[in-house]
Design a protein around this motif. Structure first.
Motif, PDB file in Angstrom:
ATOM      1  N   SER A   1       0.855  -1.178   0.047  1.00 13.41           N
ATOM      2  CA  SER A   1       0.066  -0.005  -0.129  1.00 13.41           C
ATOM      3  C   SER A   1       0.954   1.438   0.126  1.00 13.41           C
ATOM      4  CB  SER A   1      -0.804   0.017   1.154  1.00 13.41           C
ATOM      5  OG  SER A   1      -1.717   1.467   1.305  1.00 13.41           O
TER       6      SER A   1
ATOM      7  N   LEU B   1       3.890   0.680   2.539  1.00 13.27           N
ATOM      8  CA  LEU B   1       3.979  -0.543   3.311  1.00 13.27           C
ATOM      9  C   LEU B   1       4.137  -1.665   2.333  1.00 13.27           C
ATOM     10  CD1 LEU B   1       1.524  -0.285   6.314  1.00 13.27           C
ATOM     11  CD2 LEU B   1       3.879   0.501   6.415  1.00 13.27           C
TER      12      LEU B   1
ATOM     13  N   LEU C   1       3.717  -5.879   2.843  1.00  8.98           N
ATOM     14  CA  LEU C   1       3.079  -7.264   3.708  1.00  8.98           C
ATOM     15  C   LEU C   1       3.770  -8.350   3.394  1.00  8.98           C
ATOM     16  CD1 LEU C   1       1.397  -8.331   6.047  1.00  8.98           C
ATOM     17  CD2 LEU C   1      -0.651  -8.495   4.596  1.00  8.98           C
TER      18      LEU C   1
ATOM     19  N   VAL D   1       5.197  -6.688   8.554  1.00  4.61           N
ATOM     20  CA  VAL D   1       4.915  -5.602   7.952  1.00  4.61           C
ATOM     21  C   VAL D   1       6.168  -4.639   7.706  1.00  4.61           C
ATOM     22  CG1 VAL D   1       3.608  -3.313   7.760  1.00  4.61           C
ATOM     23  CG2 VAL D   1       2.324  -5.414   8.678  1.00  4.61           C
TER      24      VAL D   1
ATOM     25  N   SER E   1       8.203  -0.801   6.476  1.00  7.78           N
ATOM     26  CA  SER E   1       7.548   0.135   5.909  1.00  7.78           C
ATOM     27  C   SER E   1       8.765   0.965   5.395  1.00  7.78           C
ATOM     28  CB  SER E   1       6.866   1.178   7.130  1.00  7.78           C
ATOM     29  OG  SER E   1       7.860   1.348   8.278  1.00  7.78           O
TER      30      SER E   1
ATOM     31  N   LEU F   1       4.291  -6.033  15.319  1.00  4.31           N
ATOM     32  CA  LEU F   1       2.961  -6.607  14.455  1.00  4.31           C
ATOM     33  C   LEU F   1       3.097  -7.816  13.785  1.00  4.31           C
ATOM     34  CD1 LEU F   1       2.302  -3.470  12.216  1.00  4.31           C
ATOM     35  CD2 LEU F   1       0.873  -4.266  14.287  1.00  4.31           C
TER      36      LEU F   1
ATOM     37  N   VAL G   1      -0.202 -10.132  10.484  1.00  2.00           N
ATOM     38  CA  VAL G   1      -0.860  -9.194   9.873  1.00  2.00           C
ATOM     39  C   VAL G   1      -1.446  -9.662   8.224  1.00  2.00           C
ATOM     40  CG1 VAL G   1      -0.956  -6.875   8.765  1.00  2.00           C
ATOM     41  CG2 VAL G   1       0.231  -7.340  10.869  1.00  2.00           C
TER      42      VAL G   1
ATOM     43  N   VAL H   1      -3.034  -4.282   5.078  1.00  2.00           N
ATOM     44  CA  VAL H   1      -2.466  -2.939   5.648  1.00  2.00           C
ATOM     45  C   VAL H   1      -3.133  -1.914   4.556  1.00  2.00           C
ATOM     46  CG1 VAL H   1      -0.455  -3.911   6.197  1.00  2.00           C
ATOM     47  CG2 VAL H   1      -0.538  -3.269   3.956  1.00  2.00           C
ATOM     48  N   SER H   2      -3.279  -0.587   4.954  1.00  2.00           N
ATOM     49  CA  SER H   2      -3.709   0.384   4.249  1.00  2.00           C
ATOM     50  C   SER H   2      -2.781   1.963   4.666  1.00  2.00           C
ATOM     51  CB  SER H   2      -5.149   0.579   4.573  1.00  2.00           C
ATOM     52  OG  SER H   2      -5.542   1.437   3.884  1.00  2.00           O
TER      53      SER H   2
ATOM     54  N   THR I   1      -1.586   4.952   9.151  1.00  2.00           N
ATOM     55  CA  THR I   1      -1.359   3.670   8.739  1.00  2.00           C
ATOM     56  C   THR I   1      -2.433   2.763   9.584  1.00  2.00           C
ATOM     57  OG1 THR I   1       0.757   4.231   8.161  1.00  2.00           O
ATOM     58  CG2 THR I   1       0.089   1.863   7.966  1.00  2.00           C
TER      59      THR I   1
ATOM     60  N   ALA J   1      -3.443  -1.621   9.889  1.00  2.00           N
ATOM     61  CA  ALA J   1      -2.958  -2.989   9.645  1.00  2.00           C
ATOM     62  C   ALA J   1      -4.191  -3.789  10.407  1.00  2.00           C
ATOM     63  CB  ALA J   1      -1.727  -3.284  10.181  1.00  2.00           C
TER      64      ALA J   1
ATOM     65  N   PRO K   1       2.542   1.021  16.129  1.00  2.00           N
ATOM     66  CA  PRO K   1       1.255   0.381  16.062  1.00  2.00           C
ATOM     67  C   PRO K   1       0.501   0.463  17.482  1.00  2.00           C
ATOM     68  CG  PRO K   1       2.695  -0.645  14.529  1.00  2.00           C
ATOM     69  CD  PRO K   1       3.475   0.046  15.675  1.00  2.00           C
TER      70      PRO K   1
END
Length: 109
Positions: free
Chosen positions: A16, A23, A25, A31, A33, A59, A62, A65-66, A72, A74, A104
């Motif tokens: 994304s 990001l 995945l 994840v 970044s 994280l 997952v 993700v967006s 952000t 997840a 997160p």
């Protein structure tokens, strides 16, 4: 297009991209970044930019993700939703806490 060597040995299953950060995945549920770190939107506990993908610690498992311009989100396999970055206007879903989240943080419904 140029292959991102940091993902050698990894299988990226989703990505994304936002205005200034992205990001990725991987199949193991991790994840990664990279890009501009303003407001903590990269999730590494600071506001530093990352020129190469860096795994976000904490994280696990997952599945989605967006990325938006300044925050952000997840979703984990167990349905938990995590948000981080710019907290203004309630966009992180953390209730009355409008502060920026540098890592997160699980959204509590």
């Amino acid at each position: 297009p140029k292959k991102i060597e940091a993902f050698a040995g990894q299988r990226v299953i989703a990505a994304s991209a936002g205005t200034k950060h992205s990001l990725a995945l991987t199949a193991d549920g991790a994840v990664w970044s990279f890009g501009d770190g303003g407001y903590g939107k990269l999730g590494h506990g600071n506001e530093q930019r990352q020129l190469m993908p860096k795994k976000i610690e904490g994280l696990l498992q997952v599945v989605a993700v967006s990325v938006q311009a300044h925050h952000t989100v997840a979703i984990a396999a167990d349905g938990a939703v995590f948000a981080w970055g710019k907290g203004e206007h309630g966009c992180l879903g953390h209730g009355e806490d409008p502060s920026n989240q540098l890592r997160p943080k699980k959204i509590e419904a």
